[in-house]
Design an enzyme around this catalytic site. Structure first.
Site, PDB file in Angstrom:
ATOM      1  N   ARG B  98       4.565  45.796  50.181  1.00  0.00           N
ATOM      2  CA  ARG B  98       4.145  47.162  50.461  1.00  0.00           C
ATOM      3  C   ARG B  98       5.370  48.081  50.558  1.00  0.00           C
ATOM      4  NH1 ARG B  98       3.428  50.505  54.737  1.00  0.00           N
ATOM      5  NH2 ARG B  98       1.334  51.269  55.191  1.00  0.00           N
ATOM      6  N   ASN B 101       7.835  53.089  53.146  1.00  0.00           N
ATOM      7  CA  ASN B 101       7.599  54.432  53.674  1.00  0.00           C
ATOM      8  C   ASN B 101       6.293  55.071  53.236  1.00  0.00           C
ATOM      9  OD1 ASN B 101      10.008  54.126  54.915  1.00  0.00           O
ATOM     10  ND2 ASN B 101      11.172  55.422  53.539  1.00  0.00           N
ATOM     11  N   CYS B 102       5.357  54.261  52.734  1.00  0.00           N
ATOM     12  CA  CYS B 102       4.039  54.793  52.362  1.00  0.00           C
ATOM     13  C   CYS B 102       3.063  54.530  53.492  1.00  0.00           C
ATOM     14  CB  CYS B 102       3.513  54.115  51.099  1.00  0.00           C
ATOM     15  SG  CYS B 102       4.294  54.703  49.613  1.00  0.00           S
ATOM     16  N   LEU B 103       2.421  55.563  53.971  1.00  0.00           N
ATOM     17  CA  LEU B 103       1.435  55.365  55.041  1.00  0.00           C
ATOM     18  C   LEU B 103       0.149  54.758  54.482  1.00  0.00           C
ATOM     19  CD1 LEU B 103       2.001  58.683  56.991  1.00  0.00           C
ATOM     20  CD2 LEU B 103       2.880  56.403  57.511  1.00  0.00           C
TER      21      LEU B 103
END
Lengths: 111, 103, 94
Positions: B98, B101-103
């Site tokens: 994943r 820094n991607c929510l």
């Protein structure tokens, strides 16, 4: 600036993350490695057996993400037997870290 | 099928197969075509070289642009291929961890 | 194999205060084992003043690109590290 050795703590990786994030927003950012931090830049790191990812390979993505330069403090490199020949590609040797810092509007240490 | 975490990301990138990619994509309602595969192959190579997923959408777009040029490396193009959060969707399908820094 | 009096297990970088303290504490009959960041000592030209056997945990050295061991330093894996601690009468983890 990263002045701590790789793999021991997460401090350096957090700094790397910050540098990448600044680059993502097109801020001019460079990373300076000093003291034991220069050991991030040694070539042929193989951290598979300690179940970590190679910080050297992570760093090789820096130019792609827009980080302008990777600087290494020359005195620290001499101390740890590092030369441009046994370091990852694209490192700029810096004879005077303190002089370099004056060229930047903002400088921060990792950790 | 390789083991996946609660967000659908493959746990061990080495266990990923193209067949697994098609199944993961189907979960997102995506049927993979050549354009998808071009990006998936780029991501696999990127991960092999740098041992990290592009950490955010912006850096995903930047990396694709660097490698494949402006027509592929723009957010509209990647958003169309990988709806939602493109970096997340594409990394999930390509078997990468994943993006941090991607929510 | 001869017994080790005190096995010093050091995981701090060469300049760290505790690393210097460890070097001061070495006595004849002791042994020194570098783990984690302490393996960076292999890259510096500094050696302990007292002549004691020096060991390094191989996976930690390899991780930091220091798989080529200098002369006089013995690489150990995890089982060999356990053997070392078993041979030692006392162990200090710095």
């Amino acid at each position: 600036m990263i002045d701590q050795s790789p793999y021991g703590t997460w401090v350096g990786r957090e700094a790397l993350d910050m540098a990448f994030s600044l680059a993502a927003f097109d801020q001019a950012v460079s990373i300076l490695f000093t003291d034991t931090g220069v050991n991030w830049l040694r070539a042929f790191q193989q951290p598979n057996d300690i179940a970590q990812k190679s910080v050297a390979k992570n760093l090789s993505a820096a130019p792609i993400f827009g980080v302008e330069a990777l600087y290494a403090d020359a005195a620290a490199c001499r101390r740890y037997g590092l030369t441009l020949d046994n370091m990852i590609e694209g490192v700029v040797m810096c004879e005077s870290s303190s002089e370099l810092l004056h060229q930047f509007a903002h400088a921060a240490f990792a950790g | 099928m390789p083991a996946r975490n609660n967000e659908g990301f493959v746990v061990n990138a080495n266990e990923w197969t193209p067949a697994a990619a098609s199944i993961i994509a189907a979960d997102d309602g995506i049927k993979l075509n050549e354009k998808h595969w071009e990006i998936i192959e780029f991501l696999r190579l990127f991960y092999k070289t740098h041992e990290v997923s592009p950490p955010s959408n912006r850096l995903f777009v930047k990396s694709v642009k660097e490698a494949l040029g402006d027509t592929r490396g723009n957010s509209i193009y990647l958003m169309t291929l990988f709806p939602g959060t493109p970096a997340k969707t594409a990394c999930r399908i390509a078997g990468l961890p994943r993006p941090t820094n991607c929510l | 194999m001869a017994l080790i009096h005190t096995l010093h297990i050091l995981n701090k970088t060469p300049g760290h205060a505790r690393s210097l303290q460890c070097m001061d504490a070495l006595r004849p009959g002791d042994a020194l084992l570098f783990t984690e960041s302490a393996v960076l000592a292999l890259a510096t030209q500094q050696h302990p003043e007292i002549d004691v056997p020096v060991f390094v945990l191989a996976p930690d050295a390899l991780a930091r690109g220091l798989g080529q061991c200098p002369d006089g330093v013995t690489q150990v894996d995890f089982p060999a590290m356990v053997d070392l601690t078993a041979q030692a009468q006392t162990v200090i983890s710095w």
